[in-house]
Motif scaffolding. Structure first.
Motif: not given
Lengths: 343, 350
Positions: A1, A23-24, A27-28, A30-31, A34, A38
């Protein structure tokens, strides 16, 4: 990574990276979910997943309304929900289009609609012409060798950022009975004029203010077009001793023409929908002399006690047809331009 | 002055003047007055007292009557420059006015009352900025609330726009799936449907979702902008697919690819969209006007319009609040002009 996190993020300043912090975090968070999504849909299925939120909002607030618009225009009554609306076929359109003489709005069943159509047509014709000429002039002036070009560009551009309400209020303040303009007029020994209470003057100012507010936008597009014209063409013309007017007609105008066309169509699309500034400035008055189609739709559907949503829908569909035509024209034109540039 | 004139009249390479040069300077000069003048007038006017605003012809600078405290009088008295019968000029304080005569006293010597015809006196005034025009409406009226509403709408709408548009653009630029062309086509087609055409049915939708007269009812219909999707997609197409493949080799999830690779690389395009979204939402008028009915939900634009449409327009408040509403836009313009102009020139965005 670690290889991934080191991807440079452009020239992000410390301020913007600070603003990006929440924002980060989001997003983190939601890791994990998500990741689960997937595993469920696979990499190939993620495309649809990424598309889903936008398309959901888009469908609910754009696509479905387009369909409902048609349904509204085919039903009558004053109810909002369809349970209490009854099918009337093309009656709304008939009501709108029923006219003794299309050139004289007073002979029409919906005289306000036809008055607004006449006003809009006049407005579009004059405003677009003036707007294109003035922004072309401004672009030509700004394209010259000069000092402080950024400042001058700002001078002509900044009203674009003002809200239409603010634009309307600024000019309403200047044009009112005891306003600045009348003071200047009296100072020069003229009579006071009620700028916004006389039909022709009200229309004049609706057009003037709208040109004032938008010329910077179009001037900017034209300026970009002017700057894209190769310098050596002008140098060659200079060598040949070609006069300035000839250079303008033979080099500048033909090479600027694609941009000019885009500007004309964009201005047309905007002008047909004219509402905000004129509404704040004149309120459609005096009488209905500056009432435009969008205002007619707004008043018929929302502002009147008797909300005639069907009639408003029918009017908006008629306006939509004109706009779709204009936009299709724009896409054709800009596609052709893109293809020419690629060639 | 001579330095200025040589600066203004200097020509590159000593070329002679052409009539288009003259025309260009006239254009710039008239432009400066016509473009800046109205805004300058707005700002200056916003600092005038109601009495000063009501004057005709108007004064340029905000002026206020000078007052003086005079012994023996409770209230401060307004000062006037008076031409006395013997031709002398003196500054006197006015006690009261009776018909065409004014009773005045000398502030230095308040004992004797002097009677003066009112046309023989002019008020002594000084430049004074009526800052109360700004302070009062923020306390008495709902302007602070309108401000908050506008900020909420602008910030939320822009954030959501950036997230959902960038996700959609990512999907449309980096994935192959069934119906991609169709989706692109639909989005392209709706570029032609401006809000003014669908306000009527949108009203029904927002009503059915119980969003009528709420700020979310203003926000949600505006966020899935086709323009934004297109702008971002065109930009993301230029990001090489190899980057994504490399990341997948490193076992990065698609979501990680989206926010750790795509978003940072698309930052310039995101910045342009963010700036435009802020301007759009801050300036929106027609849709909020329709959706919002209770005063406490008004956005700034709707509030300003309502306030200026009242029977007795309180111009001194309307003007000051108009100036305040410009401040955020002016800040954006000052700091981000380069991005805005580049964005318009490159994309024709508005």
């Amino acid at each position: 990574m670690s290889t991934i996190t080191e991807v440079p993020g452009g020239q992000a300043s410390s301020l913007s990276s600070m603003l990006a912090l929440p924002f980060r975090f989001l997003m983190g968070v939601l890791n994990a979910p998500m990741g689960a999504v997937q595993r469920r849909f696979g990499i190939a299925g993620m495309g649809a997943v990424f598309l889903a939120p936008n398309m959901l909002i888009f469908s609910v607030f754009v696509l479905i309304p387009v369909a409902i618009n048609l349904a509204y225009s085919l039903t009558g009554g004053t109810a909002i929900f369809f349970d209490d609306r009854h099918f009337v076929g093309l009656e709304q359109y008939q009501t709108l289009l029923m006219c003794g003489d299309y050139a004289a709005p007073s002979t029409c069943l919906q005289d306000a609609f036809w008055q607004s159509v006449h006003n809009t047509a006049f407005f579009v014709l004059v405003q677009v012409t003036m707007l294109v000429l003035v922004s072309l002039g401004t672009a030509l002036v700004l394209n010259r060798e000069m000092r402080a070009r950024g400042f001058w560009r700002g001078v002509f551009f900044f009203p674009v950022l003002l809200s239409p309400v603010v634009v309307g209020l600024i000019w309403k303040w200047i044009l009112q009975r005891d306003g600045l303009l009348n003071a200047i007029l009296l100072d020069f020994g003229f009579e006071r004029i009620l700028w916004l209470a006389e039909r022709n003057w009200a229309m004049f100012w609706a057009i003037f203010v709208s040109v004032w507010a938008h010329l910077g936008f179009y001037a900017l597009i034209l300026l970009a077009g002017l700057q894209a014209i190769p310098r050596d063409l002008y140098e060659a013309a200079m060598m040949d001793g070609t006069g300035r007017m000839r250079v303008f007609w033979r080099i500048t105008l033909p090479l600027l023409w694609p941009n000019l066309l885009v500007v004309i169509i964009l201005a047309l699309i905007k002008a047909v929908q004219i509402f905000d500034e004129a509404f704040v400035l004149t309120g459609g008055g005096p009488g209905t002399s500056t009432m435009f189609i969008t205002q007619y739709i707004y008043e018929t559907g929302f502002a009147h006690v008797l909300r005639n949503l069907g009639l408003a829908s029918a009017a908006s569909i008629l306006m939509g047809i004109v706009l779709v035509g204009l936009t299709a024209l724009q896409l054709v034109v800009s596609n052709r331009r893109a293809r020419k540039e690629a060639a | 002055m001579s330095a200025l004139s040589t600066f203004l009249l200097r020509r590159r390479g000593g070329a002679s003047w052409h009539w288009t040069d003259v025309l260009a300077y006239i254009w710039l000069g008239v432009g400066l007055v016509l473009m800046f003048g109205p805004v300058l007038w707005l700002v200056v006017s916003s600092f005038k007292t109601p009495a000063n605003l009501a004057e005709f012809p108007p004064t340029f600078m905000p002026l206020d009557a000078q007052v003086a405290r005079v012994q023996g009088y409770e209230q401060p008295l307004p000062l006037f420059r008076v031409t006395l019968e013997d031709g002398n000029e003196r500054v006197l304080a006015q006690v009261r006015r009776v018909g065409i005569m004014a009773q005045m006293v000398d502030p230095e010597n308040p004992g004797a009352v002097i009677r003066v015809p009112i046309d023989k006196r002019v008020p002594v005034r000084q430049v004074k900025f009526a800052t109360e025009n700004y302070a009062e409406p923020l306390q008495q009226f709902d302007f602070l609330r309108y401000f908050q509403n506008s900020i909420f709408v602008t910030v939320m709408a822009t954030l959501i726009t950036l997230v959902v548009n960038s996700m959609a653009a990512f999907a449309l630029s980096k994935y192959e799936f069934k119906g991609r062309t169709a989706v692109l086509g639909i989005i392209l087609a709706t570029l032609m449907v401006p809000l003014s055409v669908i306000v009527v049915p949108l009203y029904l939708v927002v009503n059915s979702l119980n969003l009528f007269d709420t700020l979310w009812g203003v926000i949600l219909p505006t966020v899935a902008t086709p323009t934004g999707v297109f702008l971002l997609r065109q930009y993301m197409l230029t990001i090489p697919d190899e980057l994504l493949d490399a990341a997948r080799m490193d076992k990065a999830s698609e979501w990680q690819i989206y926010w750790r690779i795509i978003l940072p690389l698309a930052a310039p395009a995101l910045a342009v969209l963010a700036i435009f979204s802020v301007m759009w939402r801050w300036n929106d008028f027609l849709w909020p006007l329709i959706v919002l009915s209770r005063k406490e939900h008004y956005t700034l634009q709707v509030g300003l319009n309502a306030f200026s449409g009242e029977l007795n327009v309180q111009w001194h408040y309307v003007l000051s609040m108009t100036v305040l509403s410009i401040v955020p836009v002016a800040l954006i313009f000052l700091f981000l002009q380069r991005y805005i102009t580049a964005g318009i020139a490159n994309t024709g965005l508005k």
